[in-house]
Design an enzyme around this catalytic site. Structure first.
Site, PDB file in Angstrom:
ATOM      1  N   HIS A 164       0.846  -1.190   0.000  1.00 26.01           N
ATOM      2  CA  HIS A 164       0.000   0.000   0.000  1.00 26.01           C
ATOM      3  C   HIS A 164       0.882   1.241   0.000  1.00 26.01           C
ATOM      4  O   HIS A 164       1.986   1.228   0.565  1.00 26.01           O
ATOM      5  CB  HIS A 164      -0.891   0.060   1.246  1.00 26.01           C
ATOM      6  CG  HIS A 164      -2.061  -0.858   1.218  1.00 26.01           C
ATOM      7  ND1 HIS A 164      -2.546  -1.471   2.354  1.00 26.01           N
ATOM      8  CD2 HIS A 164      -2.856  -1.272   0.197  1.00 26.01           C
ATOM      9  CE1 HIS A 164      -3.582  -2.224   2.033  1.00 26.01           C
ATOM     10  NE2 HIS A 164      -3.793  -2.121   0.736  1.00 26.01           N
ATOM     11  N   CYS A 264      -2.232   2.638   9.112  1.00 21.01           N
ATOM     12  CA  CYS A 264      -3.225   1.628   8.727  1.00 21.01           C
ATOM     13  C   CYS A 264      -4.438   1.634   9.646  1.00 21.01           C
ATOM     14  O   CYS A 264      -5.547   1.339   9.205  1.00 21.01           O
ATOM     15  CB  CYS A 264      -2.589   0.248   8.725  1.00 21.01           C
ATOM     16  SG  CYS A 264      -1.385  -0.043   7.412  1.00 21.01           S
TER      17      CYS A 264
END
Length: 271
Positions: A164, A264
């Site tokens: 990511h 996150c």
């Protein structure tokens, strides 16, 4: 202090590492929800100390990665672009987060293309930095442009460890004397065209070491000159402090077993 910053978090009541969908996950190593909750609580309390307004979404049993709230969508201007996950283990998280957005006043846009929310979409001033190549697809960037009418800078990720964008790059804003947004990132995580774009747009970027990136040290969060960072950093914290940022170290070793860290666990709610 950042009293106007609102974030969404998910307490990891049902945290587990029962499958492997990224290089950091190892089901044989085991993971304990009670330890993850205690770690998460320290992050939550640090955010409260820094003045954030925190909203919560309940974790759905059977969705252990739901704690990584950043992947649940992307919000801007009162609109919420839902997530459509690449792996079947996480697919049901998308509707769960879209239902929450709808119930809390956002105009919700259901995605056509695979994207993993703010994990791959970061605001830098008025520009959306958007990752693709390992999870989110580049087609999702056209959806971003259409929904939000903002410039989208597409950045291709090439190292599976940094799957990511928010594991390979962090946006830096708010340090005293800083003129516009800057970034810190790991060069090895991007292809050459993306590096050229980053170098052109952010000539004063901070370059993280592999050692700091490998403890997900770029997966930090902050506004207004304060940054909540990993307690495992070896040099990036010094670089950030030299650039005028105040760092606040937090440890999330249990949550790291799922391949996620501070950012996150944190989704910005931009109403």
């Amino acid at each position: 202090m950042c009293p106007m910053t609102t974030i969404l978090m998910c307490r990891p009541t049902h945290f587990d590492v029962s499958y492997q969908i990224n290089p950091w996950m190892d089901p044989s190593a085991g993971a304990k929800a009670e330890i993850a909750v205690a770690e998460w609580q320290k992050l939550y309390e640090k955010y409260l100390e820094l003045g954030y307004d925190i909203e919560l979404i309940d974790q759905v049993e059977g969705l252990p990665d739901m704690v990584y709230a950043a992947n649940g969508g992307f919000t801007l201007d009162g609109k919420a672009y839902g997530a459509k996950f690449a792996f079947p283990e996480r697919v049901d998280e998308g509707p769960a987060y879209m239902d929450w957005f709808d119930a809390h006043g956002f105009e919700v846009f259901e995605p056509k293309y695979v994207n993993e929310g703010e994990g791959d979409m970061l605001m830098a001033g008025e520009t959306i930095l958007a990752g693709w190549g390992l999870r989110s697809t580049i087609e999702s960037h056209d959806e971003l442009r259409r929904i939000f009418d903002r410039e989208v800078l597409s950045l291709r990720l090439v190292d599976p460890r940094f799957y990511h964008l928010d594991t390979a790059l962090t946006v830096l804003e708010g340090a005293e004397g800083q003129d516009g947004p800057n970034v810190a990132f790991l060069r090895e995580a991007f292809d050459e065209p993306s590096l050229k774009l980053l170098d052109q747009r952010f000539p004063d970027a901070i370059h993280a070491s592999a050692a700091d990136a490998e403890v997900l040290g770029l997966n930090m969060f902050g506004t207004g000159g304060d940054l909540v960072v990993s307690d495992r950093l070896t040099d990036l914290d010094r670089q950030l402090e030299d650039a005028g940022y105040r760092t606040h170290a937090v440890g999330l070793p249990e949550l790291l077993k799922g391949g996620g860290s501070i950012k996150c666990c944190t989704l910005l709610l931009r109403r």
